[in-house]
Design a protein around this motif. Sequence first.
Motif, PDB file in Angstrom:
ATOM      1  N   PRO A  48      -1.748   2.414  -2.395  1.00 16.77           N
ATOM      2  CA  PRO A  48      -0.418   3.017  -2.543  1.00 16.77           C
ATOM      3  C   PRO A  48      -0.357   4.077  -3.638  1.00 16.77           C
ATOM      4  O   PRO A  48       0.336   5.089  -3.486  1.00 16.77           O
ATOM      5  CB  PRO A  48       0.465   1.808  -2.885  1.00 16.77           C
ATOM      6  CG  PRO A  48      -0.199   0.657  -2.194  1.00 16.77           C
ATOM      7  CD  PRO A  48      -1.670   0.946  -2.337  1.00 16.77           C
ATOM      8  N   GLU A  49      -1.096   3.882  -4.721  1.00 22.22           N
ATOM      9  CA  GLU A  49      -1.106   4.885  -5.791  1.00 22.22           C
ATOM     10  C   GLU A  49      -1.776   6.168  -5.312  1.00 22.22           C
ATOM     11  O   GLU A  49      -1.298   7.285  -5.605  1.00 22.22           O
ATOM     12  CB  GLU A  49      -1.834   4.333  -7.016  1.00 22.22           C
ATOM     13  CG  GLU A  49      -1.944   5.303  -8.187  1.00 22.22           C
ATOM     14  CD  GLU A  49      -0.588   5.730  -8.736  1.00 22.22           C
ATOM     15  OE1 GLU A  49      -0.502   6.813  -9.340  1.00 22.22           O
ATOM     16  OE2 GLU A  49       0.397   4.980  -8.543  1.00 22.22           O
ATOM     17  N   ASP A  68       4.928   9.371   2.666  1.00 24.68           N
ATOM     18  CA  ASP A  68       5.827   8.557   1.846  1.00 24.68           C
ATOM     19  C   ASP A  68       6.319   7.337   2.618  1.00 24.68           C
ATOM     20  O   ASP A  68       6.402   6.231   2.070  1.00 24.68           O
ATOM     21  CB  ASP A  68       7.011   9.403   1.389  1.00 24.68           C
ATOM     22  CG  ASP A  68       7.922   8.637   0.439  1.00 24.68           C
ATOM     23  OD1 ASP A  68       7.454   8.266  -0.654  1.00 24.68           O
ATOM     24  OD2 ASP A  68       9.093   8.408   0.802  1.00 24.68           O
ATOM     25  N   SER A  69       6.614   7.514   3.911  1.00 35.72           N
ATOM     26  CA  SER A  69       7.048   6.387   4.733  1.00 35.72           C
ATOM     27  C   SER A  69       5.939   5.351   4.870  1.00 35.72           C
ATOM     28  O   SER A  69       6.177   4.144   4.777  1.00 35.72           O
ATOM     29  CB  SER A  69       7.467   6.893   6.118  1.00 35.72           C
ATOM     30  OG  SER A  69       7.757   5.816   6.983  1.00 35.72           O
ATOM     31  N   ARG A  74       3.362   0.114   3.235  1.00 36.38           N
ATOM     32  CA  ARG A  74       2.238  -0.584   2.606  1.00 36.38           C
ATOM     33  C   ARG A  74       2.706  -1.429   1.435  1.00 36.38           C
ATOM     34  O   ARG A  74       2.282  -2.578   1.257  1.00 36.38           O
ATOM     35  CB  ARG A  74       1.194   0.438   2.138  1.00 36.38           C
ATOM     36  CG  ARG A  74       0.385   1.070   3.247  1.00 36.38           C
ATOM     37  CD  ARG A  74      -0.778   0.174   3.669  1.00 36.38           C
ATOM     38  NE  ARG A  74      -1.697  -0.015   2.567  1.00 36.38           N
ATOM     39  CZ  ARG A  74      -2.668   0.844   2.242  1.00 36.38           C
ATOM     40  NH1 ARG A  74      -2.837   1.945   2.950  1.00 36.38           N
ATOM     41  NH2 ARG A  74      -3.475   0.592   1.232  1.00 36.38           N
ATOM     42  N   LEU A  75       3.582  -0.878   0.596  1.00 35.32           N
ATOM     43  CA  LEU A  75       4.094  -1.621  -0.560  1.00 35.32           C
ATOM     44  C   LEU A  75       4.878  -2.855  -0.111  1.00 35.32           C
ATOM     45  O   LEU A  75       4.731  -3.941  -0.691  1.00 35.32           O
ATOM     46  CB  LEU A  75       4.988  -0.715  -1.416  1.00 35.32           C
ATOM     47  CG  LEU A  75       4.264   0.373  -2.227  1.00 35.32           C
ATOM     48  CD1 LEU A  75       5.266   1.327  -2.852  1.00 35.32           C
ATOM     49  CD2 LEU A  75       3.377  -0.245  -3.311  1.00 35.32           C
ATOM     50  N   LEU A  80       4.962  -8.824   0.675  1.00 34.53           N
ATOM     51  CA  LEU A  80       5.080  -9.966   1.568  1.00 34.53           C
ATOM     52  C   LEU A  80       3.806 -10.804   1.533  1.00 34.53           C
ATOM     53  O   LEU A  80       3.867 -12.039   1.499  1.00 34.53           O
ATOM     54  CB  LEU A  80       5.369  -9.483   2.995  1.00 34.53           C
ATOM     55  CG  LEU A  80       5.524 -10.574   4.064  1.00 34.53           C
ATOM     56  CD1 LEU A  80       6.668 -11.507   3.704  1.00 34.53           C
ATOM     57  CD2 LEU A  80       5.747  -9.944   5.439  1.00 34.53           C
ATOM     58  N   GLN A  81       2.656 -10.138   1.515  1.00 31.77           N
ATOM     59  CA  GLN A  81       1.387 -10.864   1.464  1.00 31.77           C
ATOM     60  C   GLN A  81       1.258 -11.662   0.173  1.00 31.77           C
ATOM     61  O   GLN A  81       0.746 -12.785   0.167  1.00 31.77           O
ATOM     62  CB  GLN A  81       0.206  -9.884   1.600  1.00 31.77           C
ATOM     63  CG  GLN A  81       0.053  -9.268   2.980  1.00 31.77           C
ATOM     64  CD  GLN A  81      -0.238 -10.306   4.040  1.00 31.77           C
ATOM     65  OE1 GLN A  81      -1.017 -11.225   3.830  1.00 31.77           O
ATOM     66  NE2 GLN A  81       0.400 -10.171   5.194  1.00 31.77           N
TER      67      GLN A  81
END
Length: 275
Positions: A48-49, A68-69, A74-75, A80-81
């Motif tokens: 994500p970074e 960005d979407s 992913r974040l 959730l994981q």
Amino acid sequence: MAVNPNEDTEFNDALRKYGIIPPKETAPPTPSPPSSPKLHDVLDDLTPEELRELGEEITDDDLDRDIDSYRRQRLAQERLQQKRARFGRVYPIGRDDYTREVTEASKINEEGDEEEKGTGVICFLYKDGILRSDRTFGHIQTLASRYPHSKFVSIVGNKCIADLPDSRIPMLIIYRKGEIRNQLVAWGADRERQLEGKLIQFQLEALLILCGALDLPSGPLGERRAPDADDSEEEDDDTSSRMRSAATSTNARAPKNIRAQSKKDDSDSEFEFDM
């Protein structure tokens, strides 16, 4: 006059027609250039970074919005994981804990589990000093860290089942939704000389996946993926991939009891216990 058969002339064409000189060699076809990777295939490999940094460098507004979407998805998936990864190690238990930590724990659904599959619980019965038991304990610890969605517990065999003979150690009892899905009895007894190291672990892992104790970890956006072995051990990685593929590609359920080869009088009957 010497004839150069490699020259591209009408005279040489006439000679080739009558077989006087060999046919002209044809150039091998030019291979097609590899197809360009799809955007999501490229983004899958980025953290994500790294996705954020890439978005800052992009000048195309539409592409920037897509990145960005994808980063936000992913974040959200990672959060959730992290919530679902409740375990990650082997928990020692006593006989009095069995119902709560094993049977009842296997009935609990993960957060967001719309299928209400419950939790895979693997109860490992062991005895110190038995080589196959000590070795399997190491494999169990590795699998527990690799599959934090499944619960691994351990208990000394004869403290769980009175008078449990050493010939049945180690024993794995697998639960899901409050029911025993499988039992692996005397695991490794017939494999000590046939298989070594990680190969035994991969075989155990494949069986646990097959009987529903382990769920394959999710990829970047939730797709199920087989975990990778160490990159430095290509042979082990190939073996692991084959075994996991075999376990996940079949629709057959593993036998209710998987036993090591042992003496006839030790395997003719089921070993029953009541918690």
